[in-house]
Design a protein around this motif. Sequence first.
Motif, PDB file in Angstrom:
ATOM      1  N   THR A 166      41.753  38.405 162.019  1.00  0.00           N
ATOM      2  CA  THR A 166      40.790  38.295 163.116  1.00  0.00           C
ATOM      3  C   THR A 166      41.456  37.907 164.427  1.00  0.00           C
ATOM      4  O   THR A 166      42.252  36.974 164.483  1.00  0.00           O
ATOM      5  CB  THR A 166      39.710  37.249 162.767  1.00  0.00           C
ATOM      6  N   LEU A 167      41.094  38.617 165.478  1.00  0.00           N
ATOM      7  CA  LEU A 167      41.498  38.267 166.842  1.00  0.00           C
ATOM      8  C   LEU A 167      40.274  37.746 167.572  1.00  0.00           C
ATOM      9  O   LEU A 167      39.281  38.463 167.733  1.00  0.00           O
ATOM     10  CB  LEU A 167      42.050  39.484 167.577  1.00  0.00           C
ATOM     11  N   VAL A 168      40.324  36.487 168.008  1.00  0.00           N
ATOM     12  CA  VAL A 168      39.255  35.914 168.823  1.00  0.00           C
ATOM     13  C   VAL A 168      39.553  36.230 170.288  1.00  0.00           C
ATOM     14  O   VAL A 168      40.642  35.937 170.786  1.00  0.00           O
ATOM     15  CB  VAL A 168      39.142  34.393 168.611  1.00  0.00           C
ATOM     16  N   VAL A 169      38.603  36.849 170.957  1.00  0.00           N
ATOM     17  CA  VAL A 169      38.758  37.207 172.368  1.00  0.00           C
ATOM     18  C   VAL A 169      37.751  36.402 173.182  1.00  0.00           C
ATOM     19  O   VAL A 169      36.550  36.656 173.109  1.00  0.00           O
ATOM     20  CB  VAL A 169      38.535  38.720 172.600  1.00  0.00           C
ATOM     21  N   ARG A 170      38.251  35.451 173.932  1.00  0.00           N
ATOM     22  CA  ARG A 170      37.351  34.676 174.788  1.00  0.00           C
ATOM     23  C   ARG A 170      37.032  35.493 176.043  1.00  0.00           C
ATOM     24  O   ARG A 170      37.925  35.977 176.739  1.00  0.00           O
ATOM     25  CB  ARG A 170      37.991  33.343 175.172  1.00  0.00           C
ATOM     26  N   TYR A 171      35.755  35.621 176.290  1.00  0.00           N
ATOM     27  CA  TYR A 171      35.251  36.415 177.414  1.00  0.00           C
ATOM     28  C   TYR A 171      35.922  36.013 178.722  1.00  0.00           C
ATOM     29  O   TYR A 171      36.360  36.861 179.509  1.00  0.00           O
ATOM     30  CB  TYR A 171      33.737  36.189 177.490  1.00  0.00           C
ATOM     31  N   GLU A 172      36.042  34.726 178.950  1.00  0.00           N
ATOM     32  CA  GLU A 172      36.598  34.220 180.206  1.00  0.00           C
ATOM     33  C   GLU A 172      38.071  34.578 180.356  1.00  0.00           C
ATOM     34  O   GLU A 172      38.538  34.905 181.456  1.00  0.00           O
ATOM     35  CB  GLU A 172      36.402  32.706 180.294  1.00  0.00           C
ATOM     36  N   ASP A 173      38.809  34.546 179.250  1.00  0.00           N
ATOM     37  CA  ASP A 173      40.212  34.946 179.286  1.00  0.00           C
ATOM     38  C   ASP A 173      40.335  36.442 179.573  1.00  0.00           C
ATOM     39  O   ASP A 173      41.251  36.875 180.284  1.00  0.00           O
ATOM     40  CB  ASP A 173      40.893  34.619 177.954  1.00  0.00           C
ATOM     41  N   PHE A 174      39.429  37.211 179.008  1.00  0.00           N
ATOM     42  CA  PHE A 174      39.435  38.659 179.217  1.00  0.00           C
ATOM     43  C   PHE A 174      39.197  38.986 180.685  1.00  0.00           C
ATOM     44  O   PHE A 174      39.865  39.854 181.263  1.00  0.00           O
ATOM     45  CB  PHE A 174      38.363  39.300 178.340  1.00  0.00           C
ATOM     46  N   ALA A 201      44.633  42.731 181.510  1.00  0.00           N
ATOM     47  CA  ALA A 201      45.764  43.517 181.028  1.00  0.00           C
ATOM     48  C   ALA A 201      46.420  42.862 179.816  1.00  0.00           C
ATOM     49  O   ALA A 201      46.667  43.520 178.786  1.00  0.00           O
ATOM     50  CB  ALA A 201      46.784  43.705 182.148  1.00  0.00           C
ATOM     51  N   ASN A 202      46.707  41.576 179.909  1.00  0.00           N
ATOM     52  CA  ASN A 202      47.329  40.884 178.779  1.00  0.00           C
ATOM     53  C   ASN A 202      46.398  40.809 177.574  1.00  0.00           C
ATOM     54  O   ASN A 202      46.839  40.930 176.425  1.00  0.00           O
ATOM     55  CB  ASN A 202      47.768  39.477 179.188  1.00  0.00           C
ATOM     56  N   GLN A 203      45.114  40.599 177.837  1.00  0.00           N
ATOM     57  CA  GLN A 203      44.164  40.541 176.732  1.00  0.00           C
ATOM     58  C   GLN A 203      44.029  41.892 176.040  1.00  0.00           C
ATOM     59  O   GLN A 203      43.869  41.965 174.806  1.00  0.00           O
ATOM     60  CB  GLN A 203      42.797  40.064 177.231  1.00  0.00           C
ATOM     61  N   LEU A 204      44.112  42.966 176.797  1.00  0.00           N
ATOM     62  CA  LEU A 204      44.053  44.296 176.192  1.00  0.00           C
ATOM     63  C   LEU A 204      45.315  44.588 175.381  1.00  0.00           C
ATOM     64  O   LEU A 204      45.246  45.245 174.334  1.00  0.00           O
ATOM     65  CB  LEU A 204      43.850  45.358 177.281  1.00  0.00           C
ATOM     66  N   HIS A 205      46.448  44.100 175.848  1.00  0.00           N
ATOM     67  CA  HIS A 205      47.661  44.227 175.047  1.00  0.00           C
ATOM     68  C   HIS A 205      47.496  43.490 173.713  1.00  0.00           C
ATOM     69  O   HIS A 205      47.887  44.008 172.649  1.00  0.00           O
ATOM     70  CB  HIS A 205      48.880  43.678 175.802  1.00  0.00           C
ATOM     71  N   ARG A 206      46.947  42.282 173.748  1.00  0.00           N
ATOM     72  CA  ARG A 206      46.686  41.529 172.527  1.00  0.00           C
ATOM     73  C   ARG A 206      45.765  42.319 171.597  1.00  0.00           C
ATOM     74  O   ARG A 206      45.986  42.376 170.376  1.00  0.00           O
ATOM     75  CB  ARG A 206      46.031  40.180 172.838  1.00  0.00           C
ATOM     76  N   LEU A 207      44.748  42.920 172.177  1.00  0.00           N
ATOM     77  CA  LEU A 207      43.761  43.671 171.407  1.00  0.00           C
ATOM     78  C   LEU A 207      44.417  44.839 170.678  1.00  0.00           C
ATOM     79  O   LEU A 207      44.284  44.972 169.442  1.00  0.00           O
ATOM     80  CB  LEU A 207      42.662  44.172 172.341  1.00  0.00           C
ATOM     81  N   PHE A 208      45.120  45.681 171.407  1.00  0.00           N
ATOM     82  CA  PHE A 208      45.712  46.858 170.783  1.00  0.00           C
ATOM     83  C   PHE A 208      46.823  46.490 169.802  1.00  0.00           C
ATOM     84  O   PHE A 208      47.009  47.165 168.783  1.00  0.00           O
ATOM     85  CB  PHE A 208      46.220  47.828 171.851  1.00  0.00           C
ATOM     86  N   ASN A 264      46.121  50.494 181.467  1.00  0.00           N
ATOM     87  CA  ASN A 264      46.275  50.643 182.918  1.00  0.00           C
ATOM     88  C   ASN A 264      45.009  51.171 183.580  1.00  0.00           C
ATOM     89  O   ASN A 264      44.720  50.855 184.736  1.00  0.00           O
ATOM     90  CB  ASN A 264      47.443  51.579 183.233  1.00  0.00           C
ATOM     91  N   GLU A 265      44.239  51.963 182.845  1.00  0.00           N
ATOM     92  CA  GLU A 265      43.010  52.523 183.400  1.00  0.00           C
ATOM     93  C   GLU A 265      41.846  51.539 183.314  1.00  0.00           C
ATOM     94  O   GLU A 265      41.050  51.413 184.251  1.00  0.00           O
ATOM     95  CB  GLU A 265      42.638  53.820 182.668  1.00  0.00           C
ATOM     96  N   VAL A 266      41.765  50.823 182.191  1.00  0.00           N
ATOM     97  CA  VAL A 266      40.610  49.949 181.965  1.00  0.00           C
ATOM     98  C   VAL A 266      40.736  48.613 182.685  1.00  0.00           C
ATOM     99  O   VAL A 266      39.764  48.113 183.268  1.00  0.00           O
ATOM    100  CB  VAL A 266      40.400  49.722 180.456  1.00  0.00           C
ATOM    101  N   ALA A 267      41.918  48.011 182.662  1.00  0.00           N
ATOM    102  CA  ALA A 267      42.090  46.652 183.186  1.00  0.00           C
ATOM    103  C   ALA A 267      41.545  46.478 184.607  1.00  0.00           C
ATOM    104  O   ALA A 267      40.867  45.480 184.883  1.00  0.00           O
ATOM    105  CB  ALA A 267      43.564  46.239 183.118  1.00  0.00           C
ATOM    106  N   PRO A 268      41.789  47.411 185.546  1.00  0.00           N
ATOM    107  CA  PRO A 268      41.266  47.207 186.909  1.00  0.00           C
ATOM    108  C   PRO A 268      39.747  47.245 187.016  1.00  0.00           C
ATOM    109  O   PRO A 268      39.183  46.806 188.023  1.00  0.00           O
ATOM    110  CB  PRO A 268      41.892  48.372 187.695  1.00  0.00           C
ATOM    111  N   THR A 269      39.066  47.789 185.986  1.00  0.00           N
ATOM    112  CA  THR A 269      37.600  47.871 186.045  1.00  0.00           C
ATOM    113  C   THR A 269      36.916  46.617 185.516  1.00  0.00           C
ATOM    114  O   THR A 269      35.696  46.475 185.642  1.00  0.00           O
ATOM    115  CB  THR A 269      37.083  49.076 185.228  1.00  0.00           C
TER     116      THR A 269
END
Length: 381
Positions: free
Chosen positions: A311-319, A324-331, A344-349
């Motif tokens: 399990t990967l816990v993703v805190r909304y506030e950290d995201f 970008a770093n949180q998405l790297h953790r996710l993938f 690179n496409e999603v992080a700026p949004t």
Amino acid sequence: MTGQLTPDQARAPKTKTSGEAFHVSGWDNWLSGLIARHPMQWIRLGNFETKIARDAIEDIKIEKPVFVAGLARSGSTILLETLARHQDAATHRYRDYPPVFTPYFWNKFVDLAPKGKEVAVERTHADGINITPESPEAFEEMIWMAFFRHLHDVNESNVLDGQISNPAFEQFYRDHIRKLIHIRGGKRYISKANYLVTRMEYLLSIFPDARFVLPVRDPLWHIASLAKQHDLFCKGEQNNPRAIAHMQRVGHYEFGLDRRPINTGDAHASRQIMKHWKDGEEIAGWAHYWSDLHHYIADRLTVNKALKDATLVVRYEDFIADPANQLHRLFNHVDLPDAEPIINEVAPTIHAPTYYRPKFNDDEIDLIREVTAIAARRFGY
């Protein structure tokens, strides 16, 4: 957390009024009602479909399926949408509804139907996320409810743990996933289903290499979002009885006129939450619900090492603060390689929500903080 599906969709949203947003067509209402009234017949039809599709799916292996779970309004949709962008991903889509039990037959029919121009619309939640029939969505709850009829009974434990065994469901579920992988042309099943939060250990017993993604959120902001959605859904359903039936058929009890908390094995706690809501104590009900569910999650991650490792816990506030770093953790956690272009496409949004802010008074803030304090600390809040 908000995000866009594609640049073209984001540029051409079509806003619906509250009444339109909760409209359910006569065709959808008829077919979804037929399915809901006769689940065993649709299970048999799904099994027949599997026999027809046997040659197409017999060599498909289910490897490291990904399950995004957690309390609604914690950021699960954008996580699903981001994962679904990966070339290996296979997810349910809006086009799969209503006949979710027979994706192989239904998608062949849909592919043959004339195609009109697809215009993205903001989803019913009015949260800035635009959707089309090709957008990923959570629909597998219909299958779970057909095999486990008690899953939304607030007076009975909704937990399915690692000791549960239901061979008929497990075979149907595996076949269903293999059919989806075939239909989507992917390799990895990606699911978002909030209610899976009390079924993770069962899923791990079925798929020992499963990966779980668990978004959590600061209780003050989380409850503000939940309360806003509940109010929106109640208003939208008041003059739309088909909308209420739709929510019940797809297993969407998080908000609206038939709202029900997840029973994590403590029937007394669930009844108390329902009593708070019935007595008009909205904030107290949400606060106790947040606390109860997150204590359950933290307990399971503490006692079950295999589940914790998966399990990967993703805190909304950290995201929000460092997407970008949180998405790297996710993938990395779900083991989907070559995700850099997506990141690179999603992080700026990714940004904090701009369509609402908490409107609690001081007493309500104190109540939320007091009731949720211990559970919140278990997730670093």
